[in-house]
Design a protein around this motif. Structure first.
Motif, PDB file in Angstrom:
ATOM      1  N   GLY A  30       0.813  -1.212   0.000  1.00 41.51           N
ATOM      2  CA  GLY A  30       0.000   0.000   0.000  1.00 41.51           C
ATOM      3  C   GLY A  30       0.844   1.259   0.000  1.00 41.51           C
ATOM      4  O   GLY A  30       0.541   2.235  -0.691  1.00 41.51           O
ATOM      5  N   MET A  33       2.268   1.888  -3.466  1.00 43.92           N
ATOM      6  CA  MET A  33       1.276   2.478  -4.362  1.00 43.92           C
ATOM      7  C   MET A  33       1.126   3.973  -4.115  1.00 43.92           C
ATOM      8  O   MET A  33       1.034   4.772  -5.058  1.00 43.92           O
ATOM      9  CB  MET A  33      -0.073   1.784  -4.165  1.00 43.92           C
ATOM     10  CG  MET A  33      -0.126   0.362  -4.694  1.00 43.92           C
ATOM     11  SD  MET A  33      -1.711  -0.454  -4.339  1.00 43.92           S
ATOM     12  CE  MET A  33      -2.854   0.598  -5.243  1.00 43.92           C
ATOM     13  N   ALA A  34       1.111   4.353  -2.840  1.00 44.09           N
ATOM     14  CA  ALA A  34       1.013   5.771  -2.504  1.00 44.09           C
ATOM     15  C   ALA A  34       2.209   6.545  -3.037  1.00 44.09           C
ATOM     16  O   ALA A  34       2.073   7.668  -3.542  1.00 44.09           O
ATOM     17  CB  ALA A  34       0.906   5.937  -0.989  1.00 44.09           C
ATOM     18  N   THR A  37       1.799   7.234  -6.720  1.00 45.79           N
ATOM     19  CA  THR A  37       0.824   8.283  -7.017  1.00 45.79           C
ATOM     20  C   THR A  37       1.385   9.660  -6.711  1.00 45.79           C
ATOM     21  O   THR A  37       1.026  10.642  -7.375  1.00 45.79           O
ATOM     22  CB  THR A  37      -0.479   8.082  -6.232  1.00 45.79           C
ATOM     23  OG1 THR A  37      -0.233   8.225  -4.822  1.00 45.79           O
ATOM     24  CG2 THR A  37      -1.086   6.718  -6.511  1.00 45.79           C
ATOM     25  N   VAL A  98      -2.801   2.840   1.735  1.00 47.37           N
ATOM     26  CA  VAL A  98      -2.658   3.845   0.668  1.00 47.37           C
ATOM     27  C   VAL A  98      -3.137   5.205   1.156  1.00 47.37           C
ATOM     28  O   VAL A  98      -2.438   6.224   1.000  1.00 47.37           O
ATOM     29  CB  VAL A  98      -3.448   3.416  -0.584  1.00 47.37           C
ATOM     30  CG1 VAL A  98      -3.562   4.571  -1.561  1.00 47.37           C
ATOM     31  CG2 VAL A  98      -2.769   2.242  -1.255  1.00 47.37           C
ATOM     32  N   ARG A 102      -0.644   8.412   1.841  1.00 48.47           N
ATOM     33  CA  ARG A 102      -0.911   9.607   1.034  1.00 48.47           C
ATOM     34  C   ARG A 102      -1.222  10.825   1.906  1.00 48.47           C
ATOM     35  O   ARG A 102      -0.954  11.966   1.517  1.00 48.47           O
ATOM     36  CB  ARG A 102      -2.079   9.348   0.066  1.00 48.47           C
ATOM     37  CG  ARG A 102      -1.700   8.534  -1.152  1.00 48.47           C
ATOM     38  CD  ARG A 102      -2.923   8.224  -2.027  1.00 48.47           C
ATOM     39  NE  ARG A 102      -3.656   9.425  -2.380  1.00 48.47           N
ATOM     40  CZ  ARG A 102      -3.377  10.204  -3.427  1.00 48.47           C
ATOM     41  NH1 ARG A 102      -2.345   9.881  -4.217  1.00 48.47           N
ATOM     42  NH2 ARG A 102      -4.098  11.266  -3.695  1.00 48.47           N
ATOM     43  N   ASN A 125       7.365  -2.045  -4.167  1.00 45.84           N
ATOM     44  CA  ASN A 125       6.250  -2.837  -4.662  1.00 45.84           C
ATOM     45  C   ASN A 125       6.677  -4.271  -4.955  1.00 45.84           C
ATOM     46  O   ASN A 125       5.952  -5.227  -4.641  1.00 45.84           O
ATOM     47  CB  ASN A 125       5.682  -2.184  -5.930  1.00 45.84           C
ATOM     48  CG  ASN A 125       4.347  -2.772  -6.335  1.00 45.84           C
ATOM     49  OD1 ASN A 125       4.289  -3.786  -7.008  1.00 45.84           O
ATOM     50  ND2 ASN A 125       3.276  -2.110  -5.927  1.00 45.84           N
TER      51      ASN A 125
END
Length: 216
Positions: A30, A33-34, A37, A98, A102, A125
């Protein structure tokens, strides 16, 4: 290279250690992924597809992600994949992590920090994938597709993962999803990285027996 056995192992085998490994891997996933982004150098291939489907259907990003997950789980049926606790935990832990990461990680606007965040996110990841899939407590929907194809075809994890990522990326881009340098780097590197790391993190009966050996 011989296929790595990623089939589920009995939950009674070293549950505490494997549980810690599972949630550590999902949390790291998670967070990775953050990071991607926040780097703003291109989404990972699955999110490029999700964004493309969002533009096509008008549905929310979350709704499209959920529908895609159900569709991917349906692909498990011919591969004879079975969900496990890791499959359920995948959805919950990653979603919470995530948003949490974020909330504290700002958007990157300086190129060097964007690159470092992107590369760090990709490496994290791959590590996270190997760590949580290696528990053999049940992969997430998309990683289950990877492990199922790996088991049924005998193709390497590197080849299967890279093939899936490239196909998903192409479909997402054709649907209008946003791709960038980070997307290409992710698609080309995640397979080889995961292939190299899986043997180090995957639970085997030999490892379980070693964990059970009494200490002097």
């Amino acid at each position: 290279m011989a296929a790595i056995d990623l089939s589920p192992l009995n939950l009674r085998r070293a549950p505490a250690r494997r549980g810690v490994q599972l949630f550590a891997g999902l949390t790291l996933y998670g967070a990775s992924m953050a990071m991607l982004t926040r780097a703003h150098l291109g989404l990972d291939p699955w999110d490029v597809l999700h964004e493309g489907l969002t533009k096509l259907t008008g549905l929310s990003f979350g709704t499209v992600t959920a529908i895609a997950s159900v569709f991917v789980l349906l692909l498990w049926i011919p591969l004879r994949q079975k969900p496990g606790i890791g499959t359920v935990a995948n959805v919950v832990v990653i979603a919470v992590t995530v948003d949490a990461v974020r909330a504290v990680l700002p958007d990157q606007s300086v190129l060097i920090w964007q690159i470092l965040t992107m590369v760090g996110g990709i490496v994290a990841n791959a590590v996270a994938t190997a760590v949580y899939v290696g528990t053999r407590l049940g992969p997430g929907p998309r990683d289950g597709l990877m492990t199922g194809l790996h088991a049924r075809t005998g193709w390497s994890v590197r080849l299967v993962r890279t093939g899936i990522e490239v196909l998903v990326l192409a479909c997402g881009w054709l649907l209008g999803g946003t791709a960038g340098a980070g997307t290409v780097l992710y698609a080309l590197s995640i397979g080889p990285l995961t292939q190299a790391l899986l043997p180090l993190a995957t639970w085997t009966r030999e490892k379980e027996q070693h964990q059970r050996l009494p200490t002097a």
